[in-house]
Design an enzyme around this catalytic site. Structure first.
Site, mmCIF file in Angstrom:
data_model
loop_
_atom_site.group_PDB
_atom_site.id
_atom_site.type_symbol
_atom_site.label_atom_id
_atom_site.label_comp_id
_atom_site.label_asym_id
_atom_site.label_seq_id
_atom_site.Cartn_x
_atom_site.Cartn_y
_atom_site.Cartn_z
ATOM 1 N N ASP A 9 17.938 26.546 -84.028
ATOM 2 C CA ASP A 9 18.835 27.513 -83.386
ATOM 3 C C ASP A 9 20.189 27.409 -84.088
ATOM 4 O OD1 ASP A 9 19.812 29.333 -81.331
ATOM 5 O OD2 ASP A 9 20.932 27.619 -80.568
ATOM 6 N N SER A 10 21.060 28.362 -83.811
ATOM 7 C CA SER A 10 22.408 28.306 -84.386
ATOM 8 C C SER A 10 23.219 27.152 -83.794
ATOM 9 C CB SER A 10 23.123 29.627 -84.120
ATOM 10 O OG SER A 10 23.125 29.902 -82.731
ATOM 11 N N TYR A 41 25.828 32.683 -84.947
ATOM 12 C CA TYR A 41 25.083 33.584 -85.824
ATOM 13 C C TYR A 41 25.242 35.031 -85.335
ATOM 14 C CZ TYR A 41 22.356 29.765 -88.050
ATOM 15 O OH TYR A 41 21.949 28.658 -88.762
ATOM 16 N N GLY A 42 25.535 35.157 -84.047
ATOM 17 C CA GLY A 42 25.501 36.468 -83.382
ATOM 18 C C GLY A 42 26.559 37.456 -83.822
ATOM 19 N N CYS A 72 16.520 30.884 -81.794
ATOM 20 C CA CYS A 72 17.689 31.754 -81.791
ATOM 21 C C CYS A 72 17.258 33.225 -81.811
ATOM 22 C CB CYS A 72 18.513 31.443 -83.036
ATOM 23 S SG CYS A 72 19.985 32.428 -83.213
ATOM 24 N N ASN A 73 17.758 34.000 -80.855
ATOM 25 C CA ASN A 73 17.406 35.428 -80.808
ATOM 26 C C ASN A 73 17.929 36.167 -82.030
ATOM 27 O OD1 ASN A 73 16.369 36.709 -77.935
ATOM 28 N ND2 ASN A 73 17.212 34.652 -77.764
ATOM 29 N N GLU A 151 29.102 28.117 -72.599
ATOM 30 C CA GLU A 151 29.440 26.824 -73.224
ATOM 31 C C GLU A 151 30.647 26.184 -72.545
ATOM 32 O OE1 GLU A 151 29.328 26.757 -77.487
ATOM 33 O OE2 GLU A 151 27.306 27.606 -77.503
ATOM 34 N N CYS A 183 19.113 36.235 -75.440
ATOM 35 C CA CYS A 183 20.009 35.271 -76.094
ATOM 36 C C CYS A 183 19.711 33.907 -75.480
ATOM 37 C CB CYS A 183 21.473 35.646 -75.858
ATOM 38 S SG CYS A 183 22.640 34.417 -76.484
ATOM 39 N N THR A 184 19.762 32.884 -76.320
ATOM 40 C CA THR A 184 19.414 31.537 -75.870
ATOM 41 C C THR A 184 20.208 31.065 -74.651
ATOM 42 O OG1 THR A 184 20.991 30.818 -77.551
ATOM 43 C CG2 THR A 184 18.638 30.603 -78.087
ATOM 44 N N HIS A 185 21.465 31.539 -74.551
ATOM 45 C CA HIS A 185 22.341 31.027 -73.497
ATOM 46 C C HIS A 185 22.113 31.668 -72.128
ATOM 47 C CE1 HIS A 185 24.329 29.620 -77.049
ATOM 48 N NE2 HIS A 185 25.332 29.077 -76.391
HETATM 49 N N1 DGL Z 1 21.605 31.336 -80.370
HETATM 50 C C1 DGL Z 1 22.221 32.654 -80.464
HETATM 51 C C2 DGL Z 1 21.212 33.715 -80.017
HETATM 52 O O1 DGL Z 1 20.297 33.444 -79.263
HETATM 53 C C3 DGL Z 1 23.485 32.733 -79.629
HETATM 54 C C4 DGL Z 1 24.657 31.979 -80.218
HETATM 55 C C5 DGL Z 1 25.108 32.515 -81.562
HETATM 56 O O2 DGL Z 1 25.709 33.611 -81.627
HETATM 57 O O3 DGL Z 1 24.832 31.859 -82.559
HETATM 58 O O4 DGL Z 1 21.317 34.833 -80.425
#
Ligand code: DGL
Length: 278
Positions: A9-10, A41-42, A72-73, A151, A183-185
């Site tokens: 994941d990012s 990454y988003g 990571c999405n 976060e 999204c992961t969060h």
């Molecule tokens: N892990 C990213 C996602 O699921 C969210 C955090 C990021 O922007 O890197 O898209």
């Protein structure tokens, strides 16, 4: 097969997927890489996300993994075909399983997707859903502030409720009956989202659906770990592990004691040198 599953994941968010993988596959060893030095990454371009995803995958390949899970999405939205071409192990992302679950559950064929700006701009969920259910209408909504709020630990905070109201209003207007947490969060915000949208809309946790798919793929390919006992999961990050440990424990619902920091820059230099000499 007694080899680990690699998952990247990012940063921290992918731990929500780890939580589900542990639930559905308690017998498997997981090796996690969180690219905390290059998060988010988003907000990045397709090209950069693809490059990062390739490098993250190469890092995990060192551990002789039997499967790669892209938690990571954003990376799943941009890099799954590329990773599948590059690797000769099964690759599972979070977009296809989330889309499949939404299509299976929607009644009115109006599906909402929330995610990072990159995920929504990629239209990966739209394409996947249209492929499975051409008559479905998909409404995407980027929610870039949510990653920081989660976060920060502001899960039930009034600021988060107001932010969610603003982001989700357009989807409620479109009368979606299903909402993909792309999204992961976002699974961490499930209860708060529920407070904002009420009880009538079905929520899809892409991470949970992915864990189901991972189990199915391992079963079909006869790759499940049948041996007794399993090695401990390992967690690697590309920058200081402090925040990862602190926030990550909340994502995982368990304390994270052992997290190793990788000199990712040195790893990339070695990788490039090896490719150059090939
Ligand atoms: N892990 C990213 C996602 O699921 C969210 C955090 C990021 O922007 O890197 O898209």
């Amino acid at each position: 097969m007694n080899k680990p599953i690699g998952i990247f994941d990012s940063g921290i968010g992918g731990l929500t997927v780890v939580k589900q993988l542990r639930r559905f596959l308690p017998e498997e060893q997981l090796i996690y890489f969180g690219d905390t030095a290059r998060i988010p990454y988003g907000t990045r371009s397709r090209k950069l996300v693809q490059q990062y995803a390739k490098e993250d995958a190469r890092f995990l390949l060192q551990f002789d993994i039997k499967m790669l899970v892209v938690a990571c999405n954003t990376a799943s939205s941009y890099a799954i075909p590329l990773l599948k071409d590059m690797l000769d192990i099964p690759v599972v992302g979070v977009v296809a399983p989330g889309a499949r679950a939404a299509v299976d559950i929607t009644q009115n064929r109006r599906i909402g997707v929330i995610g990072t700006t990159a995920t929504i701009n990629s239209e990966a969920y739209v394409q996947e859903i249209s492929h499975l259910m051409p008559e479905a209408r998909v409404f995407g909504q980027p929610c870039p502030l949510l990653v920081s709020l989660v976060e920060e630990g502001w899960i039930n905070d009034q600021v988060t409720v107001l932010t969610l109201q603003k982001y989700l209003q357009p989807l409620l207007k479109e009368e979606v009956d299903t909402l993909i947490l792309g999204c992961t969060h976002y699974p961490v915000l499930e209860e708060t989202i529920r407070r904002v949208i009420g009880t009538g809309i079905r929520l899809i946790d892409s991470g949970k659906e992915t864990a189901r798919v991972v189990r199915k793929v391992l079963e079909e390919k006869h790759l499940l770990n049948r041996s007794r006992g399993r090695a401990e999961d390992r967690f690697y990050v590309s920058d200081s592990p402090d925040k990862f440990k602190k926030v990550g424990s909340r994502f995982l619902g368990q304390t994270l004691d052992k997290v190793e920091t990788v000199d990712f820059e040195a790893f990339l230099v070695g990788l490039n040198a090896a490719q150059f000499s090939e």
